[in-house]
Each structure stands twice: as structure tokens, then as C-alpha cells.
Design a protein around this motif. Sequence first.
Motif, PDB file in Angstrom:
ATOM      1  N   THR A   1       0.840  -1.193   0.000  1.00 35.84           N
ATOM      2  CA  THR A   1       0.000   0.000   0.000  1.00 35.84           C
ATOM      3  C   THR A   1       0.879   1.248   0.000  1.00 35.84           C
ATOM      4  O   THR A   1       1.955   1.269   0.595  1.00 35.84           O
ATOM      5  CB  THR A   1      -0.930   0.035   1.226  1.00 35.84           C
ATOM      6  OG1 THR A   1      -0.133  -0.023   2.415  1.00 35.84           O
ATOM      7  CG2 THR A   1      -1.912  -1.123   1.219  1.00 35.84           C
TER       8      THR A   1
ATOM      9  N   SER B 197      -0.456   4.414   0.778  1.00 34.96           N
ATOM     10  CA  SER B 197      -0.951   5.385   1.753  1.00 34.96           C
ATOM     11  C   SER B 197      -1.810   4.675   2.797  1.00 34.96           C
ATOM     12  O   SER B 197      -2.110   3.493   2.671  1.00 34.96           O
ATOM     13  CB  SER B 197      -1.764   6.477   1.042  1.00 34.96           C
ATOM     14  OG  SER B 197      -2.847   5.899   0.345  1.00 34.96           O
ATOM     15  N   THR B 198      -2.214   5.417   3.800  1.00 33.73           N
ATOM     16  CA  THR B 198      -3.079   4.865   4.841  1.00 33.73           C
ATOM     17  C   THR B 198      -4.403   4.461   4.213  1.00 33.73           C
ATOM     18  O   THR B 198      -4.935   5.152   3.352  1.00 33.73           O
ATOM     19  CB  THR B 198      -3.316   5.903   5.956  1.00 33.73           C
ATOM     20  OG1 THR B 198      -2.037   6.276   6.483  1.00 33.73           O
ATOM     21  CG2 THR B 198      -4.177   5.334   7.060  1.00 33.73           C
TER      22      THR B 198
ATOM     23  N   THR C  53      -8.304   2.509   5.165  1.00 40.52           N
ATOM     24  CA  THR C  53      -9.228   2.002   6.172  1.00 40.52           C
ATOM     25  C   THR C  53      -9.971   0.814   5.588  1.00 40.52           C
ATOM     26  O   THR C  53     -10.676   0.942   4.583  1.00 40.52           O
ATOM     27  CB  THR C  53     -10.230   3.080   6.620  1.00 40.52           C
ATOM     28  OG1 THR C  53      -9.493   4.201   7.110  1.00 40.52           O
ATOM     29  CG2 THR C  53     -11.145   2.550   7.719  1.00 40.52           C
TER      30      THR C  53
ATOM     31  N   VAL D  42      -7.430   0.448  10.471  1.00 41.08           N
ATOM     32  CA  VAL D  42      -6.556   1.312   9.678  1.00 41.08           C
ATOM     33  C   VAL D  42      -5.318   0.513   9.268  1.00 41.08           C
ATOM     34  O   VAL D  42      -4.638  -0.076  10.109  1.00 41.08           O
ATOM     35  CB  VAL D  42      -6.151   2.571  10.475  1.00 41.08           C
ATOM     36  CG1 VAL D  42      -5.160   3.403   9.689  1.00 41.08           C
ATOM     37  CG2 VAL D  42      -7.390   3.385  10.826  1.00 41.08           C
TER      38      VAL D  42
ATOM     39  N   ALA E 217      -1.644   0.592   7.615  1.00 48.02           N
ATOM     40  CA  ALA E 217      -0.539   1.543   7.445  1.00 48.02           C
ATOM     41  C   ALA E 217       0.056   1.484   6.038  1.00 48.02           C
ATOM     42  O   ALA E 217      -0.004   0.450   5.373  1.00 48.02           O
ATOM     43  CB  ALA E 217       0.550   1.231   8.469  1.00 48.02           C
ATOM     44  N   PRO E 218       0.651   2.581   5.589  1.00 45.59           N
ATOM     45  CA  PRO E 218       1.364   2.561   4.301  1.00 45.59           C
ATOM     46  C   PRO E 218       2.489   1.528   4.351  1.00 45.59           C
ATOM     47  O   PRO E 218       3.104   1.320   5.394  1.00 45.59           O
ATOM     48  CB  PRO E 218       1.943   3.970   4.171  1.00 45.59           C
ATOM     49  CG  PRO E 218       1.210   4.803   5.154  1.00 45.59           C
ATOM     50  CD  PRO E 218       0.718   3.889   6.232  1.00 45.59           C
TER      51      PRO E 218
ATOM     52  N   THR F  65       2.028  -1.698   3.851  1.00 42.90           N
ATOM     53  CA  THR F  65       1.478  -3.014   4.173  1.00 42.90           C
ATOM     54  C   THR F  65       1.423  -3.854   2.891  1.00 42.90           C
ATOM     55  O   THR F  65       0.992  -3.368   1.851  1.00 42.90           O
ATOM     56  CB  THR F  65       0.064  -2.879   4.776  1.00 42.90           C
ATOM     57  OG1 THR F  65       0.149  -2.109   5.973  1.00 42.90           O
ATOM     58  CG2 THR F  65      -0.532  -4.237   5.100  1.00 42.90           C
TER      59      THR F  65
END
Length: 142
Positions: A5, A7-8, A10, A16, A18-19, A21
Amino acid sequence: SQAKTASTYTAQNGTVVAPGTVMPNSPHWQVATTLAYNRSFDEWMAAGSIGYVYSGRAFDTILHDHEIFGYGAYNLNLSVARPDMRLAPSLNFGITNLTDKRGIVGRSSFSGDLSGITGEQTPSFIYIRPRAFTLRLSFEFE
């Protein structure tokens, strides 16, 4: 390299993520290799091959709930043919998943509500194909 990922995020359940992941179904390694041999015996053509496929461990969801993949499997193929004959007959024998290795390729949320039997919902796993044999006789029609 694994997809991650940027960016953050949901998740659907509100968690949530995290970037950085690792994305679901994204193993670090996926490898496929084949060793093959072909030979002519007068008018006969013969061939054989053994292949290996490997998929490293990955997760089935963005939340890393369950591991999937993390297995390798061998495949074997043998064939003979007479391309000079009318209809060019060919006979092929193959074995998929030669060692009958077990591995999980996926997981669905739930196969149904079995709470009356088990006391909880039961996950449904999708496994790699078990050892399979194939025998194929083929002809070429013009």
C-alpha cells in the motif's frame, strides 16, 4: 517484489492499514521452471519434461488474517509422436502435482453458518489441485 500500500487505508471493518502493508495475494516469490528433452528415434519423436512451480507465502486479505500459498509442485510430461504418418498421431501422458503436495491457494469468508454443529462459522479453504493423471491421444486433421 511484493505489492504494498502507498498510503493509509481504512479496511471495510474499520481497521486502519498503514502505508507499506503488503497487499493480499502478493507473494514475494513466484517461480516456474521446466527441464525438457526431445529426441528422434527414426520416424518417432519422443519428448519428456519435468516442471516445478513455486509460490511464496502471502496473505489472503489486507489485514493479513490468514496465510496462503507457500508451496511448490512438480509436473511431469512424456510424449511420443509420428509426424510423418497420416493424421500425425501423438500420445501424451502427464502428471500434475507429481508429489501430491497440499497447499492453500485461497480462502473464502465462510462456507455457511454451521454454528448449530460447530458453535461457530466455518472458513472455506481452496486447495491446489491434487495429483492428476492425463492421457491424451491426438490426431491432426486437414
